[in-house]
Design a protein around this motif. Structure first.
Motif, PDB file in Angstrom:
ATOM      1  N   GLU A 135       0.818  -1.215   0.000  1.00 44.44           N
ATOM      2  CA  GLU A 135       0.000   0.000   0.000  1.00 44.44           C
ATOM      3  C   GLU A 135       0.852   1.265   0.000  1.00 44.44           C
ATOM      4  N   TYR A 192      -1.394   3.420  -2.124  1.00 48.61           N
ATOM      5  CA  TYR A 192      -2.803   3.086  -1.996  1.00 48.61           C
ATOM      6  C   TYR A 192      -3.372   3.577  -0.661  1.00 48.61           C
ATOM      7  N   GLY A 193      -2.501   3.742   0.325  1.00 44.83           N
ATOM      8  CA  GLY A 193      -2.938   4.141   1.657  1.00 44.83           C
ATOM      9  C   GLY A 193      -1.805   3.984   2.650  1.00 44.83           C
ATOM     10  N   ASP A 206     -17.450  -6.006   1.128  1.00 46.78           N
ATOM     11  CA  ASP A 206     -16.773  -4.771   1.535  1.00 46.78           C
ATOM     12  C   ASP A 206     -15.277  -5.039   1.611  1.00 46.78           C
ATOM     13  N   SER A 253     -12.719  -3.337   2.009  1.00 47.48           N
ATOM     14  CA  SER A 253     -11.939  -2.613   3.019  1.00 47.48           C
ATOM     15  C   SER A 253     -11.875  -3.375   4.346  1.00 47.48           C
ATOM     16  N   LYS A 254     -12.842  -4.253   4.580  1.00 46.39           N
ATOM     17  CA  LYS A 254     -12.859  -5.015   5.830  1.00 46.39           C
ATOM     18  C   LYS A 254     -12.182  -6.380   5.699  1.00 46.39           C
TER      19      LYS A 254
END
Length: 791
Positions: free
Chosen positions: A256, A261-262, A439, A441-442
């Motif tokens: 990431e 990406y984050g 989801d 992200s989880k």
């Protein structure tokens, strides 16, 4: 096999050759042996003297001091002829893979006959043949496979080992990194949009990466090493999902920040490792505080006979024996401590130590080792050092004397643990796949949380801590049990068999009357000295009754189990025992317990005993009759049958004239009919019956009855408490079952929140060790309350 190419590394196998699945390997260029081989696949021909290339360079020459005989003598705990035994402290023992490797050293060096690991103390006890394998060879071998022992003669003398502080260092680094990563993550948490924070966020992310590197490669290394060794040994241990979760967090976070990406999950990663290590630290502290070490705390009811300077013989507990004391060791008694033979004909059976039943003759001045059994009459010895109960306990638990009884909870726990990791991995991957669609992200949090929160440790700890604490409590109450499986077996018994003489009768305040021809002074002296060497309850009772005489060394001494004793001095031969044994075939009396005597094949007379039964006998049997089948198996005649019928419940079976082998066969027959038998007897005549029974308890009354045949030793003063010990064992089983229920509920609830994405990995890391600690605290409190009811 010389100059063949190694299948694994391609090097020439001209020194250390191993055959594995019909392929050749060597240890010169390969990694360590345990990374390649698993059980039943290894055939190794290991000779360190002829294969110096197999020894890592960093340890070559390091243990040359182990060639000095003075140092060897200090380190060895047993050294007799070709057999030597040493216990080494191994700081790197930390998982089941380590145990398997160290307990299979005989596959690496045929000179090693056996090795046993004590996981709690991090030591291994190795028995080896000193002709084909030296102590130095043993140490070099275990060092070469990654388990270098810590050897310090100063620490050896004091019995202390260096404290391993690596966990504290790893915890400190993880904590420091976690705090800094959390601080650097604040802008990301609150989405602060200030210019300078936005401008330096890439620097912050790389700083978080830098702080995470020592955490993943140093602080978390034990989890990766344990997982790696487990997989190499084809074992899915609990560290596999933890290592996998940490690796995924680190790799995902690195990707990431590289591709912007984050900020990744470095806060979760460092927090995860920190709280896992913190939990491990508190677990160690909890286990140390709740120590169930029995060796020095509990009452070990073994008495030895100490001979004072004025010749008096005093029964003394083993832990009161000091250096310089003189001990009398009778026939079939265990030598409790190292010493020097002073007088008597010593023929020592060291099978208790080595597993080999060959006897060794010793002369006056020779050294005798603790754990040997005298087999030819009485001897006297001078004590060289105080008694080490841990050593006697270790001998008692030796696998050589294992009855191969099924340990149900261990089997159940192992079965759960083996399937647990596979199940957790399956749940983690299925849950992650689901969240990737719902989801994404989880998904990573769910994957990691599932791997961390589920833990079979609480299940695995339930039985050891419950039984361990109960063993300690039993010891304080003068009931010394060999190991945890005995408690499990004790809870299942449905038939209880008692010996009579020395078990339900007591030698205290006993008296006897003599009928027959008067013995001469020389015959009385020979009788007294012959009885002095025997450990039979009737011999001990008669010895105490007779007048004192001079101590003499017998020319010959032989004890015939179930029959009597035969001895000689100068030209006089004596027989003591049953009427048939001494040759008095005309005696048909069955009214009382008698000991007959003959000298030079001429019948002299008999001593008739009047039995005194133990306090609380009738009440104990009346309590037991409600739930158990009760039997009296006695080698005596039927003279006491009427008295016993008055004392004992009517349903009690009374069987007399039973030889030791008859008792064994009686138990074996009833076991085939489904009986779970508890045998209560003395340690000598009932050895076969004690060994055959599901649980064998030996009664101790100022006599050394320490025998590998029995599962427990009970002080005679606590005889009437047998029912309470059985009830406590049953309650222990209930405690374990309740802790299994609690552990199951914890894992079910934890997995629910993890799978549904409501549990962060950091919180999972906090909860996982707490579950283990809570189970340990629950079982400890429950067993302590159980112990109070026993007092």
């Amino acid at each position: 096999m010389k100059h063949s190419l190694c299948f694994h590394c391609g090097d020439s196998c001209d020194r250390h050759v191993i055959t594995f699945q019909e392929k050749l390997f060597c240890c010169n260029g390969c990694k360590t042996v345990y990374e390649i081989f698993s059980e039943n696949d290894l055939t190794c021909y290991y000779d360190l003297q002829n294969s110096p290339g197999a020894i890592p360079k960093e340890i070559q020459g390091k243990y040359d001091f182990l060639e000095q005989q003075k140092i060897i003598d200090k380190l060895l705990e047993f050294n007799n002829e070709n057999t030597q035994i040493v216990t080494l402290y191994i700081p790197h023992i930390h998982c089941s893979s380590c145990i398997w490797i160290l307990e299979n050293l005989n596959k690496l060096n045929p000179g090693i006959s056996s090795s046993q690991v004590n996981f709690g103390k991090k030591n291994v006890r190795i028995t080896f043949n000193s002709i084909t394998c030296s102590l130095k060879d043993v140490v070099l071998l275990i060092s070469s496979i990654g388990y270098e022992p810590y050897i310090s003669l100063d620490d050896f003398k004091t019995g202390k080992n260096n404290v391993n502080r690596s966990l504290i260092y790893k915890l400190g680094i993880a904590g420091f990194a976690f705090g800094n990563v959390m601080f650097l993550s604040f802008p990301e948490y609150f989405e602060v949009g200030e210019y300078w924070l936005e401008q330096y966020k890439h620097l912050f992310r790389w700083l978080m990466f830098a702080f995470s590197v020592p955490v993943i490669f140093y602080s978390a290394q034990d989890y990766f090493i344990s997982a790696h060794k487990g997989l190499c040994s084809r074992i899915l241990n609990i560290d596999v999902p933890i290592a996998l979760g940490a690796a995924v967090l680190f790799l995902r976070s690195t990707v990431e920040i590289i591709f912007d990406y984050g900020s990744g999950f470095f806060d979760s990663l460092t927090g995860l490792i920190f709280f896992l290590l913190l939990g491990r630290f508190f677990q160690q502290k909890t286990y140390a505080y709740l120590s169930f070490e029995r060796d020095y705390k509990s009452y070990f009811p073994i008495a030895v006979t100490k001979v004072t300077s004025d010749g008096k013989e005093i029964p003394t507990q083993v832990y009161d024996v000091k250096k310089g004391d003189r001990l009398l060791i009778r026939n079939e008694e265990l030598i409790p401590v190292d010493g020097i033979l002073i007088s008597g004909n010593a023929s020592i059976d060291y099978s208790f130590v080595t597993g080999e039943s060959e006897t060794v003759s010793k002369q006056s001045g020779d050294k005798l080792f603790a754990g040997g059994k005298q087999t030819s009459g009485g001897i006297e010895m001078d004590v060289l050092k105080s008694v080490e109960q841990s050593y006697l306990t270790q001998l008692w638990s030796n696998d050589v004397f294992s009855k191969n009884k099924e340990d149900g909870f261990t089997t159940l726990t192992n079965a759960i643990s083996k399937k647990f990791t596979f199940t957790v991995l399956a749940i983690a991957f299925i849950s992650t796949a689901y969240w990737l669609f719902v989801d994404p992200s989880k998904a990573i949090n769910v994957f990691t949380a599932v791997l961390i929160i589920a833990c079979p440790c609480a299940i695995a700890l339930s039985a050891p801590f419950t039984f361990g604490n109960l063993l300690r409590i039993f010891g304080k109450l003068k009931f010394y049990v060999k190991n945890a499986s005995v408690i499990e077996q004790l809870a299942e018994v449905n038939t209880i068999i008692f010996d009579k003489t020395g078990t339900i009768t007591t030698s205290q305040k006993s008296h006897a009357t003599y009928q027959g021809e008067a013995l001469s002074a020389s015959e009385e002296m020979l009788l007294k000295n012959t009885l002095r060497g025997s450990n039979h309850p009737l011999s001990r009772t008669l010895y105490q009754i007779l007048d004192e005489h001079n101590i003499i060394t017998l020319n010959r001494f032989e004890e015939h189990l179930g029959k009597g004793i035969e001895a000689s001095h100068n030209d006089t031969n004596i027989k003591i025992g049953s009427a048939n044994f001494v040759g008095n075939l005309a005696d048909t009396s069955v009214l009382n317990t008698s000991v007959h005597i003959s000298t030079n094949n001429i019948y002299k007379g008999k001593y008739t005993f009047h039995n005194n039964y133990r306090k609380g006998l009738s009440k104990l049997f009346n309590t037991l009759k409600k739930d158990y089948d009760l039997v009296i198996l006695s080698g005596d005649n039927e003279g006491e049958q009427e008295n016993l019928k008055k004392i004992l419940p009517s349903k009690t079976k009374l069987i007399f004239n039973q030889k030791p082998n008859d008792k064994l066969e009686y138990i074996k027959y009833h076991q085939t009919e489904g009986a779970k038998v508890l045998m209560v007897g003395d340690g000598l005549n009932d050895a076969g019956a004690l060994a055959q029974s599901n649980v064998g308890i030996s009664i101790s009354e100022n006599v050394n009855v320490f025998s590998p045949a029995c599962d427990a030793i009970l002080d005679a003063s606590k005889f009437n408490q047998i029912i309470n010990y059985i009830r406590a064992s049953k309650s222990a089983i209930k405690i374990i079952k309740w802790s299994f229920v609690l552990s199951f509920l914890y894992n079910t609830i934890g997995l629910y929140f993890a799978v549904t994405g409501q549990l962060a990995p950091v919180i999972a890391a906090i909860l996982m060790p707490l579950s283990s600690i809570s189970i340990v605290v629950f079982t400890t409190i429950a067993t302590n309350l159980l112990g109070r009811r026993l007092e």
